[in-house]
Design an enzyme around this catalytic site. Structure first.
Site, mmCIF file in Angstrom:
data_model
loop_
_atom_site.group_PDB
_atom_site.id
_atom_site.type_symbol
_atom_site.label_atom_id
_atom_site.label_comp_id
_atom_site.label_asym_id
_atom_site.label_seq_id
_atom_site.Cartn_x
_atom_site.Cartn_y
_atom_site.Cartn_z
ATOM 1 N N CYS A 206 0.808 -1.227 0.000
ATOM 2 C CA CYS A 206 0.000 0.000 0.000
ATOM 3 C C CYS A 206 0.842 1.278 0.000
ATOM 4 O O CYS A 206 0.313 2.361 -0.197
ATOM 5 C CB CYS A 206 -0.902 0.017 1.227
ATOM 6 N N CYS B 63 -0.830 -4.909 7.350
ATOM 7 C CA CYS B 63 -0.509 -3.755 8.204
ATOM 8 C C CYS B 63 0.218 -4.228 9.471
ATOM 9 O O CYS B 63 1.120 -3.546 9.954
ATOM 10 C CB CYS B 63 -1.773 -2.989 8.581
HETATM 11 FE FE1 FES Z 1 -1.128 0.369 4.388
HETATM 12 FE FE2 FES Z 1 -2.505 -0.628 6.275
HETATM 13 S S1 FES Z 1 -3.212 -0.192 4.300
HETATM 14 S S2 FES Z 1 -0.382 -0.344 6.269
#
Ligand code: FES
Length: 206
Positions: free
Chosen positions: A34, A105
């Site tokens: 992400c 995450c």
């Molecule tokens: Fe990036 Fe959670 S979506 S660390």
């Protein structure tokens, strides 16, 4: 997306948050999934190797902040040897769970903590820099989460082959053609491996 009350509590009022001005070691890691980032700072007792203080800064999502918060709570007061063994599953469990697509995450938070500990160990000559090998690739693949179930692709036995020849990393992954996460998994493997200077080419077969 359903978050537990604990995730919400840690997100709204994170523990141990902020920049540490004087610290013994630190690490900043980004999630290839992400692009979010976490920095962790450590103060370690040189005799007992107990983590006496720990702080984090996060540039990421709610789960990123919540897992960094819980991981710093879990690590504080433990020795570096104990803190190294904290797993992302433990962090997720301590938060009463995370949605499967958010498990990466918790991987990011744990990874950053381990890197900060490694930074301390290297600075204090407690370990030597690891030599790059197929095991390095395997360790990276353990950080790639299959978002559908929130488990890593190695544990799920999706990785059928790992090779490393003349700078080329060869990875064979078993994932159905119609799987909607197929491209994400391939992309994440690539992004995890691209950071190694020893790897000049990546071949992924699926
Ligand atoms: Fe990036 Fe959670 S979506 S660390």
């Amino acid at each position: 997306m359903q978050y537990s009350q604990k995730v919400l509590d840690h997100f709204m009022k994170p523990h141990n948050v902020g920049k540490m001005e004087v610290f013994d070691s630190s690490a900043t890691e980004g999630s290839p999934a992400c692009g979010d980032q976490v920095t962790i700072y450590l103060k370690v007792n040189d005799e007992t190797h107990i983590i006496e203080d720990i702080k984090f800064q996060s540039y990421g999502c709610a789960s990123n902040i919540a897992t960094a918060s819980i991981i710093t709570d879990l690590a504080k007061g433990r020795t570096i040897a104990e803190a190294k063994n904290i797993t992302w599953k433990e962090a997720a469990e301590a938060l009463d769970g995370l949605p499967p697509v958010k498990m990466h995450c918790s991987v990011l938070a744990v990874d950053t903590l381990r890197e900060a500990i490694k930074d301390y160990e290297l600075k204090h000559h407690l370990i030597e820099k690891e030599k790059f090998s197929k095991d390095t690739i395997l360790a990276e693949l353990k950080k790639v989460i299959y978002p559908k179930v929130g488990e890593d692709i190695v544990t799920l036995k999706m990785v059928k082959y790992i090779g490393f020849e003349n700078g080329t990393a060869i990875i064979d992954v078993d994932i159905p053609k119609f799987d909607k996460y197929r491209d994400n998994v391939g992309e994440e493997i690539r992004e995890h491996l691209e950071k190694f200077k020893e790897i000049t080419d990546i071949k992924i077969t699926m």
